[in-house]
Write a protein that holds these residues in place. Structure first.
Motif, PDB file in Angstrom:
ATOM      1  N   LYS A   1       2.846   5.948  -2.758  1.00 35.90           N
ATOM      2  CA  LYS A   1       4.030   6.722  -3.128  1.00 35.90           C
ATOM      3  C   LYS A   1       4.103   6.908  -4.647  1.00 35.90           C
ATOM      4  N   SER A   2       3.805   5.856  -5.405  1.00 36.72           N
ATOM      5  CA  SER A   2       3.863   5.971  -6.864  1.00 36.72           C
ATOM      6  C   SER A   2       2.737   6.853  -7.398  1.00 36.72           C
ATOM      7  N   PHE A   3       1.609   6.880  -6.705  1.00 37.82           N
ATOM      8  CA  PHE A   3       0.485   7.711  -7.131  1.00 37.82           C
ATOM      9  C   PHE A   3       0.822   9.201  -7.008  1.00 37.82           C
ATOM     10  N   PHE A   4       1.540   9.555  -5.957  1.00 36.40           N
ATOM     11  CA  PHE A   4       1.886  10.953  -5.719  1.00 36.40           C
ATOM     12  C   PHE A   4       3.256  11.344  -6.242  1.00 36.40           C
ATOM     13  N   HIS A   5       3.898  10.453  -6.950  1.00 37.99           N
ATOM     14  CA  HIS A   5       5.224  10.746  -7.489  1.00 37.99           C
ATOM     15  C   HIS A   5       5.114  11.853  -8.540  1.00 37.99           C
TER      16      HIS A   5
ATOM     17  N   LEU B   1       0.829  -1.197   0.000  1.00 38.90           N
ATOM     18  CA  LEU B   1       0.000   0.000   0.000  1.00 38.90           C
ATOM     19  C   LEU B   1       0.870   1.256   0.000  1.00 38.90           C
ATOM     20  N   LYS B   2       1.908   1.249   0.802  1.00 34.99           N
ATOM     21  CA  LYS B   2       2.825   2.393   0.866  1.00 34.99           C
ATOM     22  C   LYS B   2       3.454   2.646  -0.507  1.00 34.99           C
TER      23      LYS B   2
END
Length: 57
Positions: free
Chosen positions: A43-47, A38-39
């Protein structure tokens, strides 16, 4: 998957404490794996990729 006889106490009953501890351990490991996944997904979504800075103007 092969058959495995249940773990028994000295009196021949199924060792409930053993299986309770085993379940807690497996649940903890699974939750930790899910949290890590999930982390990484969050993290990849908000990169955000920043544009490269140009030194020539």
């Amino acid at each position: 998957m092969s058959y495995q006889a249940p773990k028994l106490n000295e009196d021949g009953s199924i060792d409930i404490d053993y299986y309770t501890q085993l379940a807690k351990q497996q649940r903890s490991e699974h939750i930790a794996q899910m949290a890590t996944s999930l982390k990484a997904n969050i993290k990849s979504f908000f990169h955000v990729k920043l544009p490269k800075l140009s030194t020539s103007h």
